[in-house]
Motif scaffolding. Structure first.
Motif, short mmCIF file in Angstrom:
data_model
loop_
_atom_site.label_atom_id
_atom_site.label_comp_id
_atom_site.label_asym_id
_atom_site.label_seq_id
_atom_site.Cartn_x
_atom_site.Cartn_y
_atom_site.Cartn_z
N GLY A 1 38.22 10.46 28.72
CA GLY A 1 37.16 9.48 28.92
C GLY A 1 36.61 9.48 30.32
N PHE A 2 36.93 10.52 31.10
CA PHE A 2 36.47 10.64 32.47
C PHE A 2 34.95 10.80 32.52
CE2 PHE A 2 36.45 13.37 36.49
CZ PHE A 2 36.71 12.30 37.33
N VAL A 3 34.39 11.43 31.46
CA VAL A 3 32.95 11.62 31.34
C VAL A 3 32.56 11.38 29.88
CG1 VAL A 3 32.77 13.30 33.23
CG2 VAL A 3 33.24 14.10 30.90
N ASP A 4 31.25 11.27 29.66
CA ASP A 4 30.73 11.15 28.30
C ASP A 4 30.37 12.53 27.72
OD1 ASP A 4 30.68 8.21 28.23
OD2 ASP A 4 29.12 8.42 29.75
N ASP A 5 29.89 13.42 28.57
CA ASP A 5 29.49 14.76 28.17
C ASP A 5 29.73 15.68 29.36
OD1 ASP A 5 27.86 13.90 25.62
OD2 ASP A 5 27.00 12.74 27.27
N VAL A 6 29.76 16.98 29.08
CA VAL A 6 29.93 17.97 30.14
C VAL A 6 28.94 19.11 29.92
CG1 VAL A 6 31.47 19.60 31.30
CG2 VAL A 6 32.39 17.47 30.39
N VAL A 7 28.28 19.51 31.00
CA VAL A 7 27.56 20.78 31.03
C VAL A 7 28.46 21.77 31.74
CG1 VAL A 7 25.52 22.02 31.85
CG2 VAL A 7 25.30 19.67 31.03
N PHE A 8 28.81 22.83 31.05
CA PHE A 8 29.67 23.86 31.63
C PHE A 8 28.85 25.14 31.80
CE2 PHE A 8 32.41 27.57 30.44
CZ PHE A 8 32.91 27.77 31.72
N VAL A 9 28.89 25.70 33.00
CA VAL A 9 28.17 26.93 33.30
C VAL A 9 29.13 27.92 33.96
CG1 VAL A 9 26.09 27.94 34.33
CG2 VAL A 9 26.16 25.49 33.85
N ALA A 10 29.04 29.18 33.57
CA ALA A 10 29.78 30.26 34.24
C ALA A 10 28.78 31.29 34.71
CB ALA A 10 30.79 30.90 33.28
N THR A 11 28.83 31.64 35.99
CA THR A 11 27.83 32.53 36.57
C THR A 11 28.50 33.66 37.34
OG1 THR A 11 26.54 30.51 36.98
CG2 THR A 11 25.65 32.58 37.84
N ASP A 12 28.09 34.89 37.07
CA ASP A 12 28.56 36.03 37.87
C ASP A 12 27.49 37.11 37.89
OD1 ASP A 12 29.97 38.48 38.76
OD2 ASP A 12 31.72 37.17 38.72
N LEU A 13 26.81 37.22 39.01
CA LEU A 13 25.84 38.29 39.24
C LEU A 13 26.26 39.00 40.52
CD1 LEU A 13 24.21 36.15 37.41
CD2 LEU A 13 22.19 37.31 38.27
N SER A 14 27.33 39.78 40.41
CA SER A 14 27.98 40.31 41.62
C SER A 14 27.99 41.83 41.69
CB SER A 14 29.42 39.79 41.69
OG SER A 14 30.18 40.24 40.59
N LEU A 15 27.10 42.50 40.94
CA LEU A 15 27.15 43.96 40.92
C LEU A 15 26.39 44.57 42.09
CD1 LEU A 15 26.94 44.90 37.14
CD2 LEU A 15 28.93 44.54 38.60
N THR A 16 26.93 44.37 43.28
CA THR A 16 26.44 45.08 44.46
C THR A 16 27.09 46.45 44.51
OG1 THR A 16 28.20 44.24 45.88
CG2 THR A 16 26.20 42.89 45.71
N PRO A 17 26.50 47.41 45.21
CA PRO A 17 27.10 48.74 45.29
C PRO A 17 28.55 48.71 45.78
CG PRO A 17 24.88 48.79 46.16
CD PRO A 17 25.20 47.34 45.90
N GLU A 18 28.86 47.82 46.73
CA GLU A 18 30.20 47.76 47.29
C GLU A 18 31.21 47.28 46.26
OE1 GLU A 18 27.10 47.29 50.39
OE2 GLU A 18 27.54 46.23 48.52
N ASN A 19 30.86 46.24 45.49
CA ASN A 19 31.78 45.73 44.48
C ASN A 19 32.00 46.75 43.37
OD1 ASN A 19 32.35 43.23 45.61
ND2 ASN A 19 30.58 42.25 44.68
N ILE A 20 30.93 47.41 42.95
CA ILE A 20 31.06 48.44 41.92
C ILE A 20 32.00 49.54 42.39
CG2 ILE A 20 29.80 50.20 40.62
CD1 ILE A 20 27.30 48.32 40.99
N GLU A 21 31.78 50.00 43.61
CA GLU A 21 32.59 51.10 44.14
C GLU A 21 34.07 50.76 44.15
OE1 GLU A 21 33.01 53.78 48.25
OE2 GLU A 21 31.72 52.00 48.21
N HIS A 22 34.41 49.54 44.52
CA HIS A 22 35.83 49.19 44.63
C HIS A 22 36.49 49.01 43.27
CE1 HIS A 22 34.89 48.71 48.89
NE2 HIS A 22 36.18 48.86 49.08
N PHE A 23 35.77 48.54 42.27
CA PHE A 23 36.36 48.49 40.94
C PHE A 23 36.59 49.90 40.39
CE2 PHE A 23 35.25 43.97 40.78
CZ PHE A 23 36.37 43.47 40.13
#
Length: 385
Positions: free
Chosen positions: A169-191
């Motif tokens: 009962g802490f809230v009546d409703d929830v908007v839940f969002v998940a965001t990931d736009l992290s495909l920079t050259p550096e991140n791609i290279e390390h994965f």
């Protein structure tokens, strides 16, 4: 044990397929991966790589940041969808935002192009509080708002947090969002260097969860949003329960004894008030890596007693990192309303319970598992309305 369910009444999704849930569903239905060959404009002499990046788009009024536009665009679609299905926001609408790597593009520009100098107003766009504030302000919401992060399991963590808020009962409703736009050259290279990212071949060639010849995962981006409420009217699906645990074992590897993974599955079923026999589908983390495939296969054959069928949509959407379990949940929930299981096409010999492409749904529950880097285990139990 808390068996009070919550309902998903609105969905918004932005993925490598485009802006909106319609492109997502159509893309999954096509059986073709969202990834395209991408060139790094900063390194034009390098070979192009396969990535399921979110395409240019969104509302220019949401700013110049891809991250901010995607976050607000997904949330706006989910809210408009919920309103069209009869949702009436309560007095306290909360926001849970799942994020691991936030304004990656803008931080990169801040250091590499702006040399650390910006007007204060422009610098504030880098803060994780800013897109949350803008979303709350746009819709006039005044409940609690917070960011959560649990690596690849962040989407499940957000759903579980939203359920707890609603159940208490802490809230009546929830908007839940998940965001990931992290495909920079550096991140791609390390994965790729970690031995899990596969960008040199088409995703369905490299990423084959629960099949022979899998090398790892293709990389993707996404922003996914849900409106969650206690009211059954107009709902897509129900979140019956869930659980999280932590291996406390290794920065990248799953504990081979699988004790905490198994406990997470058991606890999620207990929290949802259901038995393993009621589970028909395992919407797996399924990144196509050897250790994750082995762990989830063990759960399929032991905890779920080899009664459920398994699938993963990562060969199609790519591994969307902090938004991975959320975009995969969106696929499952859109399928629940359509009585379809949105499985990826099988391309090689695989587990006997692996689904091959879109499949007519049978009666039963869906378990969504997600095993995040660093030992984050998570399981959510979904049911059709």
């Amino acid at each position: 044990m808390n068996t009070s369910h919550i309902n998903i009444i609105g969905i918004g999704a932005i993925s490598g397929y485009g802006w909106g849930t319609a492109p997502l569903w159509d893309g999954l239905k096509s059986g073709k991966a969202a990834a395209t060959l991408q060139h790094d404009v900063a390194a034009p002499n390098q070979n192009p790589v396969w990535l399921a990046k979110v395409p240019v788009g969104g509302d220019s009024a949401d700013g110049t940041s891809r991250f901010g536009r995607a976050l607000r665009g997904a949330a706006r679609e989910a809210i408009e969808d919920a309103l069209s299905r009869g949702w009436k926001p309560g007095k306290r609408v909360g926001l849970v935002h799942a994020v691991v790597l936030g304004e990656v593009d803008e931080w990169r520009n801040f250091y590499l192009h702006d040399e650390g100098q910006r007007r204060v107003r422009d610098y504030l766009t880098l803060m994780p509080s800013t897109p949350v504030y803008l979303l709350m302000q746009e819709h006039g919401f005044h409940g609690p708002a917070m960011n959560v992060g649990a690596m690849c399991a962040s989407g499940n963590a957000g759903l579980i947090t939203a359920k707890m808020w609603l159940n208490t009962g802490f809230v009546d409703d929830v908007v839940f969002v998940a965001t990931d736009l992290s495909l920079t050259p550096e991140n791609i290279e390390h994965f790729v260097k970690l031995g899990v990212g596969v960008v040199d071949v088409e995703p369905q060639d490299g990423c084959r969860p629960f099949q022979q010849g899998s090398r790892g995962f293709g990389m993707g981006e996404a922003a996914t949003a849900f409106v969650l409420t206690g009211n059954d009217r107009g709902a897509y699906a129900r979140v019956l329960g869930g659980s999280m645990s932590h291996d406390a074992f290794h920065a990248t590897s799953i504990n081979p004894n699988l004790t905490q993974v198994r406990a997470c599955f058991d606890d999620a079923l207990h929290n949802a008030g259901v038995s393993a026999k009621q589970v028909r589908y395992l919407n797996a983390h399924g990144p196509g890596t050897a250790q994750c495939d082995a762990a989830e296969t063990a759960m399929l054959e032991t905890v779920l007693g080899s009664q459920a069928q398994v699938y993963s949509v990562k060969p199609l959407t790519g591994h969307c990192q902090g938004a991975a379990s959320a975009i995969e949940t969106a696929a499952a929930v859109l399928g629940l309303e359509r009585n379809i299981v949105p499985a990826s096409p099988q391309v090689a010999d695989g587990h006997p319970q692996l689904l091959d492409g879109f499949t007519a749904a049978e009666h039963g529950l869906t378990v969504k598992s997600s095993l995040g880097m660093g030992g984050h285990n998570s399981v959510v139990v979904l049911a059709p309305v």
